[in-house]
Enzyme design. Structure first.
Site, PDB file in Angstrom:
ATOM      1  N   GLY A 141       0.812  -1.214   0.000  1.00 26.26           N
ATOM      2  CA  GLY A 141       0.000   0.000   0.000  1.00 26.26           C
ATOM      3  C   GLY A 141       0.843   1.261   0.000  1.00 26.26           C
ATOM      4  N   ILE A 189       1.241   3.665   2.350  1.00 27.65           N
ATOM      5  CA  ILE A 189       2.040   3.810   3.568  1.00 27.65           C
ATOM      6  C   ILE A 189       3.008   2.644   3.710  1.00 27.65           C
ATOM      7  CG2 ILE A 189       1.957   3.912   6.083  1.00 27.65           C
ATOM      8  CD1 ILE A 189       1.030   6.449   4.750  1.00 27.65           C
ATOM      9  N   ILE A 199      -4.155 -11.240   6.124  1.00 25.37           N
ATOM     10  CA  ILE A 199      -4.150 -11.152   7.584  1.00 25.37           C
ATOM     11  C   ILE A 199      -5.408 -11.761   8.190  1.00 25.37           C
ATOM     12  CG2 ILE A 199      -2.646  -9.124   7.611  1.00 25.37           C
ATOM     13  CD1 ILE A 199      -5.131  -7.421   8.197  1.00 25.37           C
ATOM     14  N   ALA A 250       0.274  -2.234   8.811  1.00 24.39           N
ATOM     15  CA  ALA A 250      -0.335  -1.195   7.961  1.00 24.39           C
ATOM     16  C   ALA A 250      -1.443  -1.738   7.079  1.00 24.39           C
ATOM     17  CB  ALA A 250       0.745  -0.545   7.090  1.00 24.39           C
ATOM     18  N   LYS A 267      -9.539   0.855   3.829  1.00 26.37           N
ATOM     19  CA  LYS A 267      -9.542   2.249   4.281  1.00 26.37           C
ATOM     20  C   LYS A 267     -10.540   3.140   3.561  1.00 26.37           C
ATOM     21  CE  LYS A 267      -6.025   3.933   1.077  1.00 26.37           C
ATOM     22  NZ  LYS A 267      -4.790   4.709   0.929  1.00 26.37           N
ATOM     23  N   SER A 289      -3.064   3.591  12.405  1.00 24.88           N
ATOM     24  CA  SER A 289      -4.482   3.926  12.534  1.00 24.88           C
ATOM     25  C   SER A 289      -4.796   5.194  11.750  1.00 24.88           C
ATOM     26  CB  SER A 289      -4.854   4.066  14.015  1.00 24.88           C
ATOM     27  OG  SER A 289      -6.249   4.189  14.174  1.00 24.88           O
ATOM     28  N   LYS A 301      -9.820   9.133  11.821  1.00 30.26           N
ATOM     29  CA  LYS A 301     -11.241   8.783  11.817  1.00 30.26           C
ATOM     30  C   LYS A 301     -11.601   7.879  12.989  1.00 30.26           C
ATOM     31  CE  LYS A 301     -11.913   9.439   6.851  1.00 30.26           C
ATOM     32  NZ  LYS A 301     -10.693  10.245   6.714  1.00 30.26           N
TER      33      LYS A 301
END
Length: 682
Positions: free
Chosen positions: A310, A312, A361, A382, A386, A425, A428
């Site tokens: 991703g 990040i 996961i 991560a 989202k 995190s 939000k």
């Protein structure tokens, strides 16, 4: 250069050999109109004088006095005609075809005036002298301008540049060569051309020769020692690029392309919007990454990153790799994302190395096998779903991935003795009103619970919208502007906190190095920015006209994001721009099963978040980030008391109709009605 003044531009004035520095120091700039007129005008007058001298030498029978009179006439008319035609008034590029045509016209007018003067006072005896003087003067004027042109080109030629071969000797290729050779700061210096048009095989453009056809690119690269090739062919097809790439050893050389003129005018600036100064868009300084503290933790240890493909996750992997871990395991369920990550890290995508792991996961057994094989000591979690609107439509997916997937990673880390764990995190999760926020808030609670249970340094990191990540607003706006609009914004007053991907990863690494067991670290991101203001800035920077359309808040969205929840009313400490807070732990034993019905999941969200007083905070009363100095304890503002429910039958609550912004998650959101704020029904 622009006009005759191009030869006399400011950027070439100072410190050059073409204009004495003492003139500049005296305030005499070579690009001023009177200097242009004086220099070029004097040059032409001298050339006319030399032309008459040539005529006198070649025609010895010319009577001196009449010849001097005619010479003065031709010189005077040359200056007047040249001034009227713009030769001496910043109109033409020195040495250009346009200037040479105008110089020829002005000199012809001057010669005609001299011929008429000769006819009036001396008959036709001087016609030959006038003609010869004109031709000699014209040749000298053109020669002088070409010499000046060559001097300016040499002065502006790129200094430290890569040698390149230009593919295409057409208009685009010629313009590209002209541009590259006219910019002393250019990174590229053209040394050869290749073109398949046999009519151009002997062509030379600005001193750059055509050395062969496109099939000869490899040979031309070897002969010239060029570093790469630039394709300057409008609408070149994929077959051409394939043929060129096959000839080039991409490990040592490269092949690139340039946009067409229409693309440069309509798209180029938009395409580079993500490369613009981000401070101009988000309205605050951007903190450069500092990973020195994290190096002490990561160097020599085995590290695992979930969601490594991703936005990040991939940047985290790039930064972690520089910190010299003994092993970096990159896990993702998206094989294409792992392929792209491998290309960015290693320049190849064989994907046969053990550090690239394809796993989900959600699969506890697969995670256990990965942790057993690689024995990570540090884990960055991560991986997550989202996209807020998608999770509002498919809440069960968010439950399985963001909650149970996080639980699986935390359990694997705990069982296999992982020393440090960082849960990525989002802001939000602070007083959540969406499935995304609620699921990430539960993941934070699970992390805190594991930290309390083990005493290990398991922490969460919370930050705002990440510029440049997949699905973020700025790339989406850029694409909409490229498409001609409209640019869609949910609400004219909606605001968000923004940070760059490097900043986000810096915070994650910072959390690893300074976060204490069970803490949540929150970045101070300045003032929230209005989304519509960003859209307007991007449209302005793109130089286009584009409509902005407001689509309305989607279910679960807020007008403004917050950084803290009411239960996080104590700031433990502050490290620079980062707050350390603690939120309530959530025991994993209380979680409904991954495949639990939606009603059970909603009930769990309601119960857990209500226990943390989240349901009592009224929409529109955000928790303000506290101002705590480093090493001190401060308290965030207390939440507003919950409003009393509207009158109704004893023991009953009044249901509030669902609104577009809260329709999906009534149990975890507060709302306001037309009559004022009311608590949502559970």
């Amino acid at each position: 250069m622009a006009g005759a003044s191009e030869a006399l531009e400011d950027e070439q004035n100072r410190g050059t050999t073409l204009w004495p520095r003492r003139f500049t120091q005296a305030g005499i700039e070579r690009n001023t109109p009177w200097v242009v007129a004086l220099v070029l005008g004097a040059c032409d007058l001298v050339m006319w004088a030399l032309g008459w001298l040539v005529a006198d030498l070649l025609l010895p029978g010319v009577v001196l006095v009449p010849a001097l009179v005619l010479a003065l006439v031709s010189i005077a008319v040359q200056f007047i005609a040249g001034a009227l035609l713009g030769v001496y008034r910043h109109r033409y590029i020195v040495g250009s075809v346009g200037e040479l045509r105008t110089v020829a016209l002005a000199s012809a007018i001057s010669a005609i005036a001299a011929a008429l003067g000769s006819l009036a006072f001396a008959g036709d005896r001087f016609f030959g002298g006038v003609l010869l003087a004109w031709l000699a003067a014209l040749v000298l004027m053109i020669g002088a301008r070409q010499a000046l042109r060559m001097a300016f080109d040499r002065e502006r030629a790129p200094r430290d540049a890569q040698d390149v071969v230009i593919v295409g000797a057409g208009i685009l290729g010629a313009s590209l060569i002209d541009h590259l050779l006219s910019d002393k700061h250019s990174k590229y210096r053209p040394v050869a051309l290749v073109d398949d048009d046999l009519a151009k095989r002997a062509m030379v453009v600005r001193g750059v020769p055509v050395r062969g056809r496109t099939m000869d690119l490899a040979r031309v690269l070897d002969e010239t020692g060029a570093d790469g090739a630039i394709v300057a062919i409008s609408e070149a097809d994929s077959d051409l690029f394939s043929r060129l790439a096959d000839q080039v050893d991409t490990s040592a050389r490269w092949v690139r392309t340039v946009p067409t003129f229409s693309e440069m005018l309509t798209r180029d600036s938009i395409g580079r919007l993500v490369d613009l100064d981000v401070e101009d868009l988000v309205g605050r300084p951007i903190t450069p990454p500092d990973t020195s503290a994290a190096r002490e933790v990561i160097a020599g240890r085995r590290v695992l990153v979930t969601g490594a493909g991703g936005s990040i996750g991939s940047e985290l992997c790039r930064q972690i790799k520089k910190l010299e871990p003994v092993a970096l395991v990159m896990l993702d369920r998206d094989e294409s994302a792992l392929h792209a990550l491998s290309m960015s890290l290693q320049g190849s995508a064989l994907l046969d190395q053990p550090e690239y792991v394809l796993a989900d996961i959600r699969d506890r057994e697969a995670l256990d096998a990965v942790f057993t094989e690689h024995r990570p000591e540090v884990v960055f979690h991560a991986a997550a779903l989202k996209h807020l609107p998608m999770l509002e439509r498919f809440p069960a997916e968010g439950w399985k991935t963001n909650v149970h997937g996080s639980r699986n990673v935390i359990d694997a880390a705990e069982q296999h003795g992982v020393e440090r764990f960082v849960n990525v995190s989002t802001d939000k999760a602070a007083r959540p009103t969406s499935i995304l926020g609620a699921s990430k808030r539960v993941a934070e609670g699970l992390t805190t619970d594991a930290a309390d249970r083990t005493g290990r340094r398991y922490v969460s990191v919370r930050f705002g919208n990440v510029i440049g990540s997949r699905g973020s607003a700025i790339p989406a706006f850029g694409q909409q502007i490229r498409n001609g609009g409209p640019v869609t914004v949910t609400h004219k007053d909606v605001t968000r906190y923004f940070m760059t991907i490097p900043e986000a990863c810096q915070l994650v690494l910072f959390a690893l190095s300074v976060g204490r067991s069970g803490e949540t670290l929150v970045l101070e991101m300045g003032e929230p920015v209005k989304i519509v203001d960003i859209a307007r800035r991007m449209i302005s920077l793109a130089g286009v006209s584009c409509e902005i359309v407001f689509t309305g808040l989607r279910p679960g969205e807020k007008l403004a994001e917050e950084l803290f929840t009411p239960d996080e009313n104590t700031v433990l400490t502050r490290s620079g721009r980062v707050w350390h807070v603690r939120n309530e732990p959530i025991a994993e034993g209380a979680l409904p099963a991954p495949a639990a019905p939606e009603s059970a999941i909603d009930a769990f969200y309601t119960q857990v978040l209500a226990e943390n007083d989240l349901h009592q905070v009224v929409e529109g009363s955000p928790v303000v980030p506290p101002d705590a100095d480093a090493g001190t304890t401060a308290r965030a503002p207390e939440p507003a008391p919950a409003p009393a429910p509207a009158p109704g039958p004893a023991g009953a609550q009044v249901a509030v109709p669902e609104t577009p912004a809260t329709a999906r998650t009534p149990q975890i959101a507060a709302a306001t009605s037309a009559d004022g704020p009311q608590e949502m029904t559970k």
